[in-house]
Scaffold this motif. Structure first.
Motif, PDB file in Angstrom:
ATOM      1  N   ASN A 170       0.788  -1.260  -0.074  1.00  0.00           N
ATOM      2  CA  ASN A 170      -0.020   0.007   0.088  1.00  0.00           C
ATOM      3  C   ASN A 170       0.956   1.267   0.050  1.00  0.00           C
ATOM      4  N   LYS A 209      -5.945   4.221  -5.901  1.00  0.00           N
ATOM      5  CA  LYS A 209      -5.080   3.251  -5.460  1.00  0.00           C
ATOM      6  C   LYS A 209      -5.212   1.883  -6.183  1.00  0.00           C
ATOM      7  N   LYS A 299      -5.689  -9.520  -2.089  1.00  0.00           N
ATOM      8  CA  LYS A 299      -4.596  -8.753  -1.723  1.00  0.00           C
ATOM      9  C   LYS A 299      -4.279  -9.463  -0.289  1.00  0.00           C
TER      10      LYS A 299
END
Length: 444
Positions: A170, A209, A299
């Motif tokens: 991230n 993102k 993820k």
């Protein structure tokens, strides 16, 4: 309702402890506290009770809170109290160094709170993060905008502006959005991709993102659209697609790219179903689809859990808090670049609440509280009149020059600061409420 409850809980914890930082510092220097409020009591209070010299209460407007100190022009804009002689118990009568500590008290508590939460989390459930190395073993998959700005499926990120990769995926994504030169590995060859402010704005405005994701392996069918050709041809949930026509399929993006070149045509799928290899012939739509969604590898499948003792959790928590503070600075720099459009991504509590999970998860709530606490500390350090940083700036200037801003001038400065802050609040709340209404209308 769960999302609303979560944001109210998080805001309440942060506001109470932030204001307590001011309160305890003011008490230490014998400054009289007239009010201590959770949320703003514009016009009226939900609850209030006077205990000793202090009125304790809860306001109706969840835009923060405040501690009203005698002899200080603050959010209340009460200037009448400044007309008389300074009294020993008033804020204005205290030495500059004491006033500075009082102003920074809330920020200090916010940082300590983040340290405490991260220390507790790391020592109990562990330090969790998505590992960059693991997630890009097979390269990365990019959305349409990512491909438009120069990335290709299968690319691996090597460095950002010459800096080595972050362990946490991230943070790597944020680095990419904040960086200028992205060095990638494309089939063994290193290339540089330069991201302009306009391209960053394109990414932030459409994919954010999510513009880069893990690269999926062979497509595993999750759901089949009963109205599309794949269903009619016999494709079923659980089928593993290994080949399309004569092309072997190793990654899902290769499958999608192949279909784009077969619009309004037919293809033969080779699938493995319960250990048996079969072939299915199906038509491709005009949009390059056959009508199924793949099973997505989340993820979290790449999550690393690093367990700590209390002695190792404390320095790890300090490092985590510091890195978050640095990222707040970097993101603020991005906001100050109008071409990126990053200022449009600023969210009010309404927008933040809509992004919270719809089920209560204490681990998430406390992690988000720590993250938000660092963000609140950074925001309050900004040298804007009306914020703690604005007060601190004038106090530091006084300590350096030996000259104090007059009460009248301070009133003007405070008024200007409040106008700026209220304008920003109106903009962010208005934007988020409008988006919420539009999503309700379109049933998103």
């Amino acid at each position: 309702m769960i999302q609303l409850a979560q944001i109210l809980f998080i805001l309440s914890v942060l506001v109470i402890l932030h204001e307590f930082g001011h309160y305890i510092a003011a008490k230490a220097f014998k400054v009289r506290i007239e009010k201590f409020y959770l949320f703003i009591d514009a016009g009226f209070s939900i609850v209030k009770k006077k205990i000793g010299e202090t009125e304790w209460g809860i306001g109706w407007l969840p835009l923060g809170g405040y501690v009203k100190l005698s002899g200080m022009i603050d959010e209340s804009m009460d200037t009448a109290q400044m007309n008389g002689e300074a009294q020993p118990w008033e804020f204005r009568s205290k030495p500059a160094w004491q006033r500075l500590i009082i102003m920074l008290g809330g920020i200090i508590v916010n940082i300590i709170l983040a340290w405490a939460i991260y220390t507790t989390m790391f020592a109990t459930v562990g330090q969790k993060y998505i590992a960059t190395d693991e997630i890009q073993k097979n390269g990365l998959a990019f959305g349409a905008v990512g491909e438009k700005v120069g990335f290709k499926n299968g690319d691996k990120i090597v460095s950002v502006d010459g800096e080595p990769l972050q362990q946490k995926f991230n943070w790597l994504i944020i680095d990419m959005l904040l960086g200028n030169t992205i060095t990638i590995d494309r089939q063994g060859k290193q290339l540089n991709i330069e991201l302009s402010d306009e391209q960053k704005g394109l990414i932030l405005g459409t994919e954010g993102k999510d513009f880069v994701k893990p690269r999926l392996g062979n497509p595993i069918v999750n759901e089949v659209d009963t109205k599309m050709s794949a269903y009619k041809a016999g494709l079923k949930k659980g089928d593993v697609i290994t080949k399309i026509d004569t092309k072997n399929i190793a990654f899902f993006d290769e499958f999608g790219d192949y279909l784009k070149n077969k619009k309004n045509d037919s293809v033969t799928l080779f699938v493995n179903r319960n250990g048996e290899d079969i072939s299915i012939k199906t038509k491709v739509s005009s949009s390059g689809k056959i009508g199924f969604t793949p099973k997505i590898k989340d993820k979290l499948d790449f999550e690393i859990i690093k367990h700590h003792t209390l002695s190792t959790a404390i320095p790890a928590a300090v490092k985590e808090s510091w890195q978050l503070f640095v990222y707040n600075i970097k993101q603020f720099k991005l906001i100050l670049k109008p071409k990126t459009g990053a200022y449009k991504q600023i969210k009010s509590p309404v927008g933040i609440a809509r992004q919270l999970p719809e089920t209560w998860d204490w681990e998430f709530v406390w992690n988000f509280t720590a993250l938000f606490s660092i963000g609140l500390a950074f925001m309050n350090l900004l040298p804007i009149p009306g914020l703690d940083g604005g007060h601190a700036l004038f106090t530091i200037a006084e300590m350096v020059t030996g000259k104090k801003l007059s009460d009248k001038a301070m009133g003007y400065v405070q008024t200007a600061g409040m106008i700026i802050l209220l304008t920003l609040m109106a903009f962010t709340f208005g934007k988020d409420i409008y988006q919420w209404v539009m999503d309700v209308i379109t049933k998103k």
